[in-house]
Motif scaffolding. Structure first.
Motif, mmCIF file in Angstrom:
data_model
loop_
_atom_site.group_PDB
_atom_site.id
_atom_site.type_symbol
_atom_site.label_atom_id
_atom_site.label_comp_id
_atom_site.label_asym_id
_atom_site.label_seq_id
_atom_site.Cartn_x
_atom_site.Cartn_y
_atom_site.Cartn_z
ATOM 1 N N UNK A 1 -1.200 22.085 -41.985
ATOM 2 C CA UNK A 1 -1.294 22.760 -40.674
ATOM 3 C C UNK A 1 -1.422 21.734 -39.548
ATOM 4 N N UNK A 2 -0.647 21.928 -38.506
ATOM 5 C CA UNK A 2 -0.654 20.976 -37.390
ATOM 6 C C UNK A 2 -2.015 20.922 -36.711
ATOM 7 N N UNK A 3 -2.724 22.059 -36.677
ATOM 8 C CA UNK A 3 -4.020 22.094 -36.013
ATOM 9 C C UNK A 3 -5.020 21.157 -36.683
ATOM 10 N N UNK B 1 -7.003 18.167 -34.855
ATOM 11 C CA UNK B 1 -8.455 18.029 -34.913
ATOM 12 C C UNK B 1 -8.869 16.621 -35.336
ATOM 13 N N UNK B 2 -7.995 15.955 -36.078
ATOM 14 C CA UNK B 2 -8.285 14.582 -36.508
ATOM 15 C C UNK B 2 -7.846 13.542 -35.478
#
Length: 551
Positions: free
Chosen positions: A72-74, A78-79
């Protein structure tokens, strides 16, 4: 509809459907294990990737694609990674880069978006090594006896293959010398040490006997030095030639041919060459010894240990199970005690296997094995001989574990033999023992083989009790060798079931171990099926042989 329901047809269809679903599930599971295990040996294409790092620097990566996954791109945002707002998932590729001594991990995940260039160069080479895993790169030159061999790739490959053939021959000679003459001398020296210790304990070590032992020890020592010198010469000869390789960092690395097992160019292989390599790799997996904490190499010691232990168990459990069943069915009186014994035998089949392992460790290893050492091997103290886990105690433990299966199966076979055959034999003047030996047991032999088949099927897959009574991660020697008494049942051994557990859950390199778990599992299933098919063939032969007596 009611008539059809009362006829029992629905239950027949329900049963057949359940059996069909079970067969489909079993075949599907075996197919999955076979696919995931056997595809590991297929020569994968080697790629050269140009990967852009977050700081803008382009890095070159060489390796094999092992797996693809979508992230997931999200999660990446987040990283702290910059991902376009309209992107929901990003493809990630697991690449085996090898070259373990120059990189932190020989497996790494790379985002597909960071790959600016990907090519399968035909000159990319895989060097399979006996330590540190595979090495990937381009052949720069070959050093043969101090002379640098350059030229086109075909010329360098020819020189490399010729040198590798020489190294392989030298390694075979060195291994044969070490496992043959040197190992035999070490065995004799240890025998002399134990003999001297035994004579000391018995107060029979006279000066003349001690002088004779010392003379034998000196002669063996001199012979050992000769073989050791030759061994060092052979090992030094294997390190003469080298190959210079340009790795993915762009640096030239010199590899000694003594550490290289094979060289492959998968990008130049056609379909038939890949099939040949695939078959050769599977054969090597079966006949070679393990390396790199069991994550490389083969599983021959585990195969040998599994088959040897199961056959030893079968030799032990069959006579005991048959004798017990014959006594319960033919001689024991029908009473409370006999009924209690039968209930106990049936209940033993439900005892967890690890309990048998604890019993085997406590009784066979510590009590029985310790007593044997105390009576017959006092000179080996404090090092145990039979007082430590070994293949004999493993076979005995599994024999007790599978004994109820053999007893119940044999009793069922004895109960199916018509009483008229026993009476006819007795009427002709045969004794009860002769009737049992010549009539009853031969006719019950198919049932005995059925019990043995069930016992082998269960024993071959057991792991928990073996971990306590004999199996190890790496056995230094097989239970059979050229030293007297040739069969060493006191030694520890390797087992395919424990090998699967060790590789799958104890390996420091999880990604490298994963395909080996499937390959070893498929091999274990194949071994069990092979043992069972052999026993089934014998049972069918006996059933046809004595079929006429049943009528």
């Amino acid at each position: 509809m009611g008539q059809w329901y009362k006829s029992g047809s629905p239950w027949i269809w329900l049963t057949s459907g359940a059996v069909s679903l079970s067969l489909i599930a079993v075949i599907g599971l075996l197919g999955l294990i076979a696919w995931r295990g056997l595809v590991y040996f297929w020569p994968s294409t080697i790629y050269q990737f140009d990967v852009t790092q977050p700081n803008g620097i382009t890095e070159q990566v060489i390796g094999e694609i092992y797996e693809r996954d979508s992230i997931p791109a999200q999660r990446l945002r987040d990283n702290g990674q910059v991902i376009a707002p309209d992107v929901e998932e990003v493809e990630s590729i697991l690449i085996k880069t090898g070259n373990r001594e120059f990189v932190e991990l020989d497996f790494r995940w790379i985002l597909a978006d960071t790959i600016t260039k990907q090519q399968a160069h035909p000159d990319l080479v895989i060097f399979e090594r006996n330590k540190n895993g595979n090495f990937y790169g381009y052949i720069d030159s070959v050093v043969v006896d101090g002379q640098l061999k350059t030229g086109d790739n075909a010329t360098k490959l020819a020189a490399l293959e010729q040198s590798l053939a020489r190294v392989e021959l030298l390694n075979e000679q060195a291994d044969e010398l070490q496992s043959g003459n040197i190992n035999h001398i070490n065995y004799q020296l240890e025998g002399l040490r134990l003999e001297q210790r035994r004579l000391e304990l018995e107060n029979k070590l006279t000066p003349a006997v001690l002088a004779d032992i010392e003379q034998q020890r000196t002669e063996l020592g001199n012979e050992y030095l000769v073989h050791e010198k030759r061994l060092f010469e052979l090992r030094a000869e294997t390190k003469r030639d080298k190959v210079q390789v340009r790795d993915m960092r762009g640096e030239i690395v010199e590899l000694s041919l003594s550490s290289i097992l094979a060289v492959h160019l998968p990008n130049q292989m056609g379909i038939f060459a890949k099939i040949g390599h695939w078959l050769s790799a599977m054969a090597s997996f079966v006949v070679d010894d393990p390396r790199e904490a069991n994550t490389e190499g083969g599983v021959f010691p585990a195969i040998f240990g599994t088959i040897f232990m199961v056959l030893l168990m079968a030799v032990i459990v069959t006579p005991f199970g048959v004798v017990a069943a014959i006594y319960l069915h033919e001689y024991a009186k029908k009473g409370t005690v006999t009924k209690f014994i039968r209930i106990a035998v049936i209940n033993l089949a439900g005892v967890p296997s690890v309990v048998y392992g604890v019993f085997g460790l406590g009784f066979f290893v510590y009590i029985l094995g310790g007593s044997i050492d105390e009576l017959f091997y006092p000179e080996a103290s404090p090092s145990p001989v039979f007082g430590s886990p070994g293949v004999l105690w493993s076979a005995l433990t599994l024999a007790i574990l599978t004994l109820p299966v053999v007893i119940v199966s044999t009793e069922e076979g004895l109960s199916r033999i018509p009483i008229s055959l026993r009476q006819g034999s007795l009427a002709l003047g045969a004794t009860q023992a002769e009737t049992l030996w010549k009539v009853v047991i031969p006719m019950a032999s198919p049932a005995i083989m059925t019990g043995l088949i069930l016992a082998v099927a269960r024993a071959a897959g057991e792991v928990a009790p073996l971990m306590l009574v004999g199996v190890v991660k790496m056995a230094p020697a097989l239970p059979i060798d050229g030293n007297f008494p040739f069969i060493h049942v006191e030694r520890k051994f390797m087992h395919l079931g424990f090998h699967i557990y060790d590789v799958g859950f104890q390996s420091p390199n999880v990604e490298a171990a994963r395909p080996l778990v499937f390959a070893s599992s498929f091999l274990l299933v194949t071994v069990i099926i092979g043992l069972n098919m052999t026993a089934i063939g014998i049972r069918n032969y006996l059933r046809e042989k004595y079929r006429s007596l049943e009528h």
